[in-house]
Design a protein around this motif. Structure first.
Motif, PDB file in Angstrom:
ATOM      1  N   ALA A 202       0.729  -1.331   0.136  1.00 20.85           N
ATOM      2  CA  ALA A 202      -0.064  -0.035   0.159  1.00 20.85           C
ATOM      3  C   ALA A 202       0.934   1.371  -0.027  1.00 20.85           C
ATOM      4  O   ALA A 202       0.484   2.249  -0.401  1.00 20.85           O
ATOM      5  CB  ALA A 202      -0.993  -0.030   1.197  1.00 20.85           C
ATOM      6  N   THR A 203       2.143   1.153   0.482  1.00 18.90           N
ATOM      7  CA  THR A 203       2.884   2.366   0.529  1.00 18.90           C
ATOM      8  C   THR A 203       3.898   2.180  -0.540  1.00 18.90           C
ATOM      9  O   THR A 203       4.818   3.193  -0.637  1.00 18.90           O
ATOM     10  CB  THR A 203       3.712   2.452   1.777  1.00 18.90           C
ATOM     11  OG1 THR A 203       4.282   1.401   1.982  1.00 18.90           O
ATOM     12  CG2 THR A 203       2.752   2.727   3.027  1.00 18.90           C
ATOM     13  N   SER A 204       4.102   1.226  -1.384  1.00 26.11           N
ATOM     14  CA  SER A 204       5.065   0.998  -2.546  1.00 26.11           C
ATOM     15  C   SER A 204       4.770   1.557  -3.779  1.00 26.11           C
ATOM     16  O   SER A 204       3.407   2.027  -4.041  1.00 26.11           O
ATOM     17  CB  SER A 204       5.381  -0.533  -2.612  1.00 26.11           C
ATOM     18  OG  SER A 204       4.391  -1.128  -3.394  1.00 26.11           O
ATOM     19  N   ASN A 205       5.640   1.712  -4.535  1.00 25.35           N
ATOM     20  CA  ASN A 205       5.370   2.309  -5.895  1.00 25.35           C
ATOM     21  C   ASN A 205       4.958   1.171  -6.911  1.00 25.35           C
ATOM     22  O   ASN A 205       5.747   0.718  -7.710  1.00 25.35           O
ATOM     23  CB  ASN A 205       6.586   2.906  -6.576  1.00 25.35           C
ATOM     24  CG  ASN A 205       6.478   4.237  -6.784  1.00 25.35           C
ATOM     25  OD1 ASN A 205       5.177   4.618  -7.066  1.00 25.35           O
ATOM     26  ND2 ASN A 205       7.598   5.078  -6.998  1.00 25.35           N
ATOM     27  N   HIS A 206       3.642   0.592  -6.677  1.00 25.22           N
ATOM     28  CA  HIS A 206       3.215  -0.292  -7.612  1.00 25.22           C
ATOM     29  C   HIS A 206       3.831  -1.616  -7.730  1.00 25.22           C
ATOM     30  O   HIS A 206       3.863  -2.610  -8.397  1.00 25.22           O
ATOM     31  CB  HIS A 206       2.918  -0.087  -8.975  1.00 25.22           C
ATOM     32  CG  HIS A 206       2.253   1.224  -9.104  1.00 25.22           C
ATOM     33  ND1 HIS A 206       0.782   1.071  -8.721  1.00 25.22           N
ATOM     34  CD2 HIS A 206       2.419   2.495  -9.531  1.00 25.22           C
ATOM     35  CE1 HIS A 206       0.322   2.517  -8.930  1.00 25.22           C
ATOM     36  NE2 HIS A 206       1.125   3.228  -9.432  1.00 25.22           N
ATOM     37  N   VAL A 207       4.718  -2.137  -6.482  1.00 26.57           N
ATOM     38  CA  VAL A 207       5.130  -3.618  -6.286  1.00 26.57           C
ATOM     39  C   VAL A 207       3.997  -4.166  -5.547  1.00 26.57           C
ATOM     40  O   VAL A 207       3.556  -3.869  -4.477  1.00 26.57           O
ATOM     41  CB  VAL A 207       6.373  -3.482  -5.652  1.00 26.57           C
ATOM     42  CG1 VAL A 207       7.093  -4.856  -5.417  1.00 26.57           C
ATOM     43  CG2 VAL A 207       7.516  -2.753  -6.196  1.00 26.57           C
ATOM     44  N   GLY A 208       3.491  -5.304  -6.190  1.00 25.59           N
ATOM     45  CA  GLY A 208       2.127  -5.742  -5.472  1.00 25.59           C
ATOM     46  C   GLY A 208       2.507  -6.753  -4.221  1.00 25.59           C
ATOM     47  O   GLY A 208       3.630  -7.153  -3.943  1.00 25.59           O
TER      48      GLY A 208
END
Length: 557
Positions: free
Chosen positions: A352-358
């Motif tokens: 939720a806080t990453s740059n689109h790393v799921g």
């Protein structure tokens, strides 16, 4: 031609290896000074004088919500030789299962067996003197190289006498056995740590002294003073302008600016998350959302005590590497089960806080980390003991689950970028829980004979902050007010599969590029036990070998 590359710790080693071929030209770019005669650099006993000095970048983080909204500071060497010029000089390699884990994450061919020759190859180890051996300095000859460039051993200023046996006996009472030599891939236990100090001269051994100063006059090696801001993607040399370095068709760019800076160079060059780059007005060239993500550091804290006998002006490299069992005791199995049950939730929190790393990618990494902690039983904490005018017991978590990031934030008036460094310490509750357990173990150690006889009382924290029977809430309050970074940052351009958020492949080449590689701590995908610089040197040495090998293959074709 190879170049340009930043001249941090790893960059100098790579430049040394590549420029050994007189037909290969190497250009190093370094904004820091060549401060080789600075006594605070050369004299190991002055190592604490370098933080917040002109040779320290002193990077400030964003306010940390779990640290009372404090900004914390990351030291990094602003000097030829990088952080190897200002670090603590301790030299313990990581554990076998941790390096083997890199291959499980997609770094094909990277495991303990392939890295081991490079660990040994860069080392020039000197055996302890009889007095040092009697004081606890141990060595297994099979673990060490004797003809490499980096001087490693026990310095002449090592405190001898019976203090180390006293500490070892106390740890034995607490169930932590002695590890005579922690540099063979099994780190756990109490040990006297060797240091990167030349015992003959008494001076610091660094990347500069080992890999640059002796070969700085090579005609095919040039050190250029300046800052590498970004890469230009151009087709013709005339488009470059006077401030650029042009490569010929076989040339490569090797980014070795460290885990805090390398991701920002890549992002400024259009490599990263397209949505972030577009907001900054940067044309996206290569879509790699893992750039700047997977930021890992180790929370660090110190308890200080009044010594029974002061011992200033000596080295006391004593440390215990403690496992989950050492830290949690009879609760270990329950904590292992609870932790495993929460891995998915934690992965979603980080995602939720990453740059689109799921979350699926992050969960798979977390499962490997859980296996290292609770099945492979690698150390999760390092507890040091440094008697001087006061006795400082510094300790840090080795394998936190929290993940931060470092990204470009906004463009400044002079065309550079502001940067957000957000380690997100204690983002995952387990990290705070295990850190407090580590605090309690440290306190227990110094309350247990015979180590307890070395102190006469605690200086910090004060008794009203942390009384003898302190609650978890009191420890949490202290941890939030006093925790600092350990400055072992890695993972921000990770060598993993692209699906997991990796940025470079097993040849350290940035995915989606043909001639851009990264060789520094940012490629290491998981936190390491021991001391980061030893593994950075080994990675850089193997990287140089791979680069030379791939060039030879290209030439043959």
């Amino acid at each position: 031609m190879h170049g340009p590359q930043a001249s941090c710790t790893s960059g100098l080693l790579v430049a040394n290896r590549l420029s050994a071929n007189p037909n290969t030209r190497v250009v190093l770019i370094e904004p820091g000074s060549d401060d080789r005669n600075n006594p605070n650099v050369t004299d190991p006993l002055n190592r604490d004088e370098n933080a917040n000095s002109p040779i320290d970048w002193s990077y400030e983080s964003t306010p940390q919500s779990r640290l009372n909204d404090r900004s914390v500071e990351f030291t990094a060497g602003k000097i030829v030789g990088g952080s190897s010029m200002i670090n603590g000089m301790m030299y313990i390699r990581t554990a076998v299962p941790e390096v083997d884990g890199w291959e499980r994450l997609g770094a094909k061919g990277w495991n303990w067996d392939t890295l081991w020759p490079f660990y040994k190859g860069i080392e020039r180890f000197v055996d302890p003197t009889p007095e040092q051996a009697e004081a606890g300095a141990g060595v297994n000859p099979e673990y060490h190289g004797r003809s490499g460039e980096i001087a490693v051993g026990y310095p002449s200023q090592l405190l001898t006498g019976n203090l180390s046996p006293t500490l070892a006996a106390t740890w034995e009472i607490l169930g932590v056995s002695v590890c005579q030599d922690a540099n063979g891939g099994k780190v756990e236990g109490y040990t006297v740590r060797p240091m990167m100090v030349d015992r003959e001269s008494g001076l610091r051994a660094s990347a500069a002294t080992a890999f640059y100063y002796p070969i700085s006059d090579r005609p095919n090696l040039k050190l250029m003073r300046g800052t590498a801001l970004h890469l230009l993607w151009i087709e013709h040399a005339r488009e470059a302008g006077s401030q650029c370095i042009m490569l010929n068709e076989s040339g490569e760019v090797i980014v070795a600016a460290g885990a805090l800076v390398t991701p920002t160079i890549l992002e400024a060059s259009g490599v990263g998350n397209p949505s972030l780059l577009t907001k900054l007005g940067i044309k996206a060239r290569v879509e790699l959302p893992g750039v700047g993500e997977n930021f890992q550091d180790q929370p660090d804290l110190t308890l200080s005590y009044c010594p029974k006998t002061a011992t200033p002006g000596v080295f006391t490299p004593y440390a215990a590497f403690v496992t989950a069992k050492d830290v949690f005791g009879d609760k270990t199995e329950d904590i292992a089960a609870a932790t495993e049950a929460n891995l998915r939730t934690w992965a979603e929190t980080v995602a939720a806080t990453s740059n689109h790393v799921g979350p699926d990618a992050i969960e798979s990494i977390f499962r490997l980390q859980h296996d290292l902690i609770f099945k492979k039983k690698v150390a999760i904490g390092e507890i040091t003991m440094t008697p001087s005018k006061a006795i400082a017991s510094e300790y840090w978590s080795l394998l936190p689950f929290s993940r931060g990031s470092v990204h470009l934030h906004s463009k400044t008036a002079n065309g550079t970028y502001k940067v957000d460094i957000d380690p997100r310490f204690f983002q995952i509750d387990y990290d705070e829980q295990s850190f407090i357990a580590l605090c309690r173990l440290t306190e227990k150690f110094l309350a247990t004979d015979p180590a307890a006889k070395q102190v006469t009382g605690r200086i910090d924290p004060k008794a009203d902050q942390i009384p003898t029977d302190a609650t978890d809430e009191q420890w949490k309050s202290f941890v939030k007010s006093a925790t600092v970074p350990n400055c072992h940052v890695l993972g921000t351009a990770a060598m993993m599969s692209r699906e997991l958020g990796g940025v470079v492949d097993e040849n350290l080449r940035v995915y989606g590029t043909e001639n851009v590689r990264v060789v520094d701590a940012s490629v290491i995908p998981l936190q390491v036990t021991g001391h980061l610089v030893s593994t950075i040197y080994a990675v850089a040495a193997r990287a140089a070998d791979l680069i030379l090998g791939t060039r030879s293959e290209s030439a043959e074709q």
